[in-house]
Design an enzyme around this catalytic site. Structure first.
Site, PDB file in Angstrom:
ATOM      1  N   SER A  44       0.819  -1.114   0.063  1.00 56.08           N
ATOM      2  CA  SER A  44      -0.052   0.006  -0.108  1.00 56.08           C
ATOM      3  C   SER A  44       0.849   1.159  -0.006  1.00 56.08           C
ATOM      4  O   SER A  44       2.166   1.286   0.303  1.00 56.08           O
ATOM      5  CB  SER A  44      -0.944   0.096   1.326  1.00 56.08           C
ATOM      6  OG  SER A  44      -0.198   0.733   2.332  1.00 56.08           O
ATOM      7  N   ILE A  45       0.230   2.212  -0.323  1.00 61.18           N
ATOM      8  CA  ILE A  45       0.749   3.863  -0.501  1.00 61.18           C
ATOM      9  C   ILE A  45       1.364   3.909   1.236  1.00 61.18           C
ATOM     10  O   ILE A  45       2.258   4.784   1.103  1.00 61.18           O
ATOM     11  CB  ILE A  45      -0.057   4.872  -0.987  1.00 61.18           C
ATOM     12  CG1 ILE A  45       0.789   6.019  -1.463  1.00 61.18           C
ATOM     13  CG2 ILE A  45      -1.081   4.976   0.012  1.00 61.18           C
ATOM     14  CD1 ILE A  45       0.063   6.968  -2.380  1.00 61.18           C
ATOM     15  N   LYS A  46       0.680   3.491   2.049  1.00 60.73           N
ATOM     16  CA  LYS A  46       1.120   3.926   3.448  1.00 60.73           C
ATOM     17  C   LYS A  46       2.437   3.639   3.831  1.00 60.73           C
ATOM     18  O   LYS A  46       2.796   4.289   4.921  1.00 60.73           O
ATOM     19  CB  LYS A  46       0.119   3.181   4.430  1.00 60.73           C
ATOM     20  CG  LYS A  46      -1.476   3.910   3.922  1.00 60.73           C
ATOM     21  CD  LYS A  46      -1.739   5.054   4.504  1.00 60.73           C
ATOM     22  CE  LYS A  46      -3.256   5.459   4.431  1.00 60.73           C
ATOM     23  NZ  LYS A  46      -3.498   6.507   4.791  1.00 60.73           N
ATOM     24  N   ASP A  47       3.081   2.693   3.069  1.00 58.01           N
ATOM     25  CA  ASP A  47       4.501   2.343   3.411  1.00 58.01           C
ATOM     26  C   ASP A  47       5.422   3.582   3.395  1.00 58.01           C
ATOM     27  O   ASP A  47       6.275   3.854   4.279  1.00 58.01           O
ATOM     28  CB  ASP A  47       5.199   1.570   2.327  1.00 58.01           C
ATOM     29  CG  ASP A  47       4.435   0.002   2.557  1.00 58.01           C
ATOM     30  OD1 ASP A  47       3.667  -0.265   3.522  1.00 58.01           O
ATOM     31  OD2 ASP A  47       4.924  -0.800   1.956  1.00 58.01           O
ATOM     32  N   ALA A  50       4.573   6.071   6.492  1.00 55.26           N
ATOM     33  CA  ALA A  50       4.743   5.165   7.601  1.00 55.26           C
ATOM     34  C   ALA A  50       6.317   5.489   8.153  1.00 55.26           C
ATOM     35  O   ALA A  50       6.817   5.821   9.170  1.00 55.26           O
ATOM     36  CB  ALA A  50       4.482   3.815   7.663  1.00 55.26           C
TER      37      ALA A  50
END
Length: 455
Positions: A44-47, A50
């Site tokens: 996901s793009i959240k990597d 984060a």
């Protein structure tokens, strides 16, 4: 793909491919490309954000070696943080909501995180909400850091430094529109801010969910809690305003229904071969709602935020979709309407088995509902009678009530045809349908098979 050899998994974050979409946008006048963020190691793009938030916290001394990362997350941010924690030697505790898919929580646990599930339908300030549970844990656990992705500006900075420049370079500066499903605000604001600095004419469209207050806030500046109600869409929309938002980076908010997002996600997977999550479906559904604002000279980039594996038990599960009315399927009522009114042949419980056999032969039917005083009491089937005839020579003179089987299943008029497969099997070849007047109709397996073959 890069030929580079990496020292750890975190170095593979970013530089995701831009892939042209074809079938699901075939009627749009312009080219549409998807930034496929599922290629990140956490899918996901959240990597991106984060890791950026953790590295910023380390530089600012907010977390020390061996500390505990605490966050309220629907799963994807938690996954990025969990990966970073493994490499860097931290523990993780994540609070999430009970509307999120079980797969997300299971994946976090598989990566060593502790997951606390909190109720969805409470106010953000409620001590039971996942926001407040995360905040409380930070005060109770020594050497812990509460990430707070919503108000942590390193979130949007990650996209300003990475996602925006990647899109600009990959499109050779030709991008005209960016479309993003927006939750914390980090992706849409960070990416949009960078792109607008390169070309102020680029339009940034944010996708919101019904039940979220973001669109009304953007349109009016008002935080109206009257807009807030439970919704099914995951990963975007909010019931409060995160500090990552900056209205100057966004041109328009578009709302998309839970159904439209889920249906489109399945279409993208089937028609483009890209296995994506709920928010990606909502992005394309929202873009299609605004297609009249596009021209042949436009180049649209949409963000495909996360992977379809997070939603196998939801969006990609037919039962889950049917239960919420998200699949446009034929119902029992529609099938009966197409068949026309047919006489339901029944037999009284006190009749002889010979009479039942005669009725079956006369009307060429395989199952016969048994009645007593106009109430269903059981059934007689061709296969059941055959067994009885073999076992007992004199069964023809017995009463139907003495040898009958269980009643045929009764279903509602609005039951989806797909649901009937639960009732039809080798031992049961029909169902009964009771209409509003109290009259029974019968649907056989042949009726149902014919309906599916036409569909």
């Amino acid at each position: 793909m890069s030929n580079r050899v990496y020292d750890n998994i975190l170095q593979t974050i970013g530089n995701t491919p831009l892939v042209r979409l074809n079938r699901v946008v075939a009627d749009l006048p312009c080219k549409v490309y998807a930034k496929v963020e599922t290629f990140n190691p956490g899918n996901s793009i959240k990597d991106r954000m984060a890791l950026k938030m953790l590295e910023t916290a380390e530089k600012e001394g907010k977390i020390k070696p061996g500390g505990t990362i605490i966050e309220g997350t629907s799963g994807n941010t938690g996954m990025g943080l969990a990966l970073a924690a493994i490499v860097k030697g931290y523990k993780c505790i994540f609070a999430t909501t009970d509307k999120q898919s079980k797969e997300k929580a299971d994946i976090l646990k598989a990566h060593g995180a502790e997951v606390i599930v909190c109720p969805t339908n409470v106010e953000p300030e409620d001590p039971r909400s996942y926001y407040q549970v995360a905040r409380r844990l930070q005060t109770e656990i020594p050497n812990s850091w509460y990430v707070n992705q919503y108000d942590n500006l390193a979130n949007r900075q990650a996209h300003y430094e990475q996602t925006g420049p990647e899109i600009w370079e990959q499109t050779e500066g030709k991008v005209t529109h960016l479309v993003v499903a927006s939750g914390t605000g980090g992706t849409v604001v960070g990416t949009g801010k960078y792109l607008k600095e390169q070309n102020p004419n680029i339009k940034v469209w944010a996708i919101d969910s019904y039940g979220s207050l973001l669109k009304k806030w953007f349109d009016t500046g008002e935080l109206d809690m009257g807009e807030v109600h439970p919704y099914i869409s995951e990963g975007f929309g909010e019931d409060f305003l995160p500090e990552n938002y900056d209205r100057n980076a966004i041109d328009h908010f578009e709302k998309v229904t839970d159904k439209d997002g889920a249906v489109m996600a399945r279409r993208i997977t089937k028609e483009e071969g890209i296995f994506i999550g709920y928010s990606a479906g909502s992005v394309i559904a929202g873009l299609r709602q605004m297609k009249d604002q596009l021209t042949k000279d436009d180049l649209v980039v949409v963000i495909f935020h996360d992977h379809g594996s997070r939603y196998v038990a939801k969006v990609y599960n037919d039962e889950w979709m049917l239960d919420r009315g998200f699949l446009d399927v034929q119902t029992v009522r529609q099938l009966l309407s197409g068949l026309g009114r047919r006489r339901l042949v029944t037999i009284d419980q006190n009749s002889k088995v010979a009479d039942a056999l005669e009725l079956m032969k006369k009307y060429d039917i395989e199952q016969l509902p048994v009645m007593l005083n106009n109430e269903l009491t059981g059934s007689v089937t061709q296969s059941g009678l055959f067994k009885k005839l073999i076992e007992e020579v004199d069964v023809r003179d017995q009463l139907v009530g003495d040898i009958m089987e269980a009643s045929l299943p009764v279903v509602e008029m609005e039951t989806p045809l797909e649901r009937l497969t639960h009732f039809i099997n080798k031992d049961n070849g029909a169902v009964l349908v009771r209409d509003e007047s109290g009259q029974y109709n019968i649907l056989t397996k042949y009726d149902i098979l014919n309906a599916f073959s036409k569909g």
